[in-house]
Scaffold this active site. Structure first.
Site: not given
Ligand code: NAI
Ligand code: MG
Length: 497
Positions: A191, A267
């Site tokens: 996505k 992250e």
């Protein structure tokens, strides 16, 4: 918006609305809805894109599950997987201009940065992981009773992997996520960010051309709160990988825990210290401090947004830096003369301008920038901004701004520096500039960061690990470390006695 005919990406952009890529086919969203992606240099609509939502994510996950269970990918001879991933790298390079133009228009970033960095790094990442596909070895363990029990390990794909990426390096973030996942034999639902959904769709074209089997790679553009949230909470997704804000990272971890406890790698943000000792090569340190914070309009998780400079070279360094900052040429990213483009969206521009007024109110000294540039009114531009004499406790020294704003902070001794440099909730990267080799290693050891650059900054390589300490995330991407994110280790114990 009129699409310039001479752009190599014109024919890709003309096929609108862009569709979702699910199970090897281009499909409309279940709702039939589309959303607009904007060119931030003009504020105009660049393309209409099918808006993926819960039902579309469910279709994509089902396609990825089917492809995974069928074995078309995980049971393929590893050298075949390698060959296809290498081909993806080749095709990215072949279509470099298209990718460069696309992310430059969609994100605003200078096209030369795309051509010199994002595109080659993305191709290199696919090639690097193509190499790993044939090297996913396990080990044999020496058991306590070697004549009785034999133990060996296998690395198996995790399964169906959901990947949610941000808008700051659209193609490269896709490459960092997708390449290791596919090399390890997983299937993927990607996505992209709603701000920059286009290059992931061009990547899907390339996957088709490279003959990656249907369902192995799926792309569902859509919004975070709908499509993204469904992917994170999906009961049939085995692993979710996310890059973006720390705030959303926490939501992803919760959604994973509350659903099927899928594996999570994150992250997240940063507020990285770039540290200049008085014995450093100041010319190099200063130009690197500029790029280390202002590259990509400062929209980098690893931005060296806190510049620590030792007292005796503080004024000189700041003067030099201010000169470089003031010479920066702003303009649309698609113009090859541009050194700094607009921010990605109006929202991001307002956020950054908001932080600039916070810095002023907190009493930091504004020495460069701090406003919207003249003559570029319709785009989301902010002039590169430097605050001096910043106190480490100020919000502009603690919070991730994600824009072209630098906080310069003086320090006296190494001891004083370490405490200040580590004083944030983040720990992504750090830079150290010194010609004293002992000090370089000492400081590198003392800093709480996932990467420490010595006499350089933001050197990225597919072979070296990437990720953060503290609230900068979980896990390490890139290098051999990423294999741990995309494989499960199976210990096989055999009674041989
Ligand atoms: P974001 O974290 O909201 O977006 C990143 C990705 O997460 C996008 O694909 C988005 O659609 C998705 N997402 C958003 N909400 C979600 C949810 N509830 N569930 C699942 N997925 C979701 O970042 P945003 O709003 O674009 O930027 C806001 C701030 O985040 C920036 O100013 C910056 O400080 C930080 N950021 C940090 C990045 C990094 O690389 N460290 C990258 C992008 C943003
Ligand atoms: Mg856009």
């Amino acid at each position: 918006m009129a699409i310039a005919e001479d752009l190599e990406v014109a024919s890709f952009l003309k096929q609108q609305p862009k569709k979702l890529f699910i199970g090897g086919r281009w499909v409309e969203s279940a709702s039939g809805k589309t959303f607009e992606t904007i060119d931030p240099s003009s504020g105009q609509v660049l393309a209409k894109v099918a808006e993926g939502d819960v039902e579309d994510i469910d279709r994509a996950v089902a396609a990825a599950r089917k492809a995974h269970e069928s074995g078309v990918w995980r049971e393929l001879p590893p050298a075949e997987r390698a060959k296809m991933l290498w081909k993806v790298g080749d095709l990215i390079e072949e279509r470099a201009q298209e990718f460069a133009q696309l992310d430059s228009l969609d994100n605003g970033k200078p096209i030369n940065e795309m051509l010199l960095f994002d595109v080659p790094m993305s191709a290199a990442t696919f090639r690097y992981y193509a190499g790993w596909a044939t090297k996913l070895d396990g080990a044999t363990q020496q058991t306590s009773f070697p004549g009785k029990y034999l133990s060996y390990t296998l690395r198996e794909p995790v399964g169906v992997v959901g990947q949610i990426i941000p808008w700051n390096f659209p193609l490269m973030m896709a490459a960092w996520k997708v390449a290791p996942a596919l090399a390890c034999g997983n299937t993927v639902v990607l996505k992209p960010s709603e701000e920059t959904p286009l290059s992931a769709l061009l990547l899907a074209e390339i996957m088709q051309e490279a003959e990656i089997p249907d369902g192995v790679f799926n792309v569902v553009p859509g919004f975070g709160e709908t499509a993204g949230a469904r992917l994170a909470a999906h009961p049939d997704v085995d692993k979710i990988a996310f890059t973006g804000s720390t705030e959303v990272g926490k939501l992803i971890a919760k959604a994973a825990a509350d659903s099927n406890l899928k594996r999570v790698s994150l992250e997240l943000g940063g507020k990285s210290p770039n540290i200049v000792f008085s014995d450093a090569n100041l010319r190099r340190a200063t130009s690197s401090a500029f790029l280390g914070n202002f590259y990509n309009q400062g929209q980098m998780c690893s931005a060296g947004s806190r510049l620590f400079v030792q007292n005796d070279v503080y004024d000189k360094t700041l003067d030099e830096l201010t000169k470089i900052v003031e010479q920066t040429r702003l303009g649309p990213g698609i113009d090859p003369m541009t050194q700094m483009g607009p921010l990605v969206s109006r929202k991001q521009m307002e956020r950054v301008l908001g932080y600039i007024s916070v810095g002023t109110k907190e009493g930091a000294r504004l020495v460069a920038g701090g406003k919207k540039p003249e003559g570029l009114d319709s785009g989301f531009f902010v002039t590169p901004t430097v605050f001096a004499d910043v106190d480490g406790k100020m919000r502009i020294a603690q919070e991730e701004i994600f824009g072209p704003v630098l906080a310069a902070i003086p320090f006296s001794s190494e001891e004083d520096l370490i405490a200040k440099a580590n004083d944030t909730m983040y720990g992504l990267v750090a830079g150290v500039w010194t010609n004293d080799v002992k000090r370089a290693h000492r400081v590198a050891h003392a800093l709480k960061a996932g990467a420490v650059y010595v006499n350089c900054y933001n050197v990225l390589d597919p072979a070296t690990p990437w990720g953060g300490f503290k609230q900068s995330g979980w896990g390490r991407e890139l290098g051999a470390y990423a294999l741990d994110l995309y494989t499960e280790v199976k210990n096989v114990i055999v009674d041989i006695g």
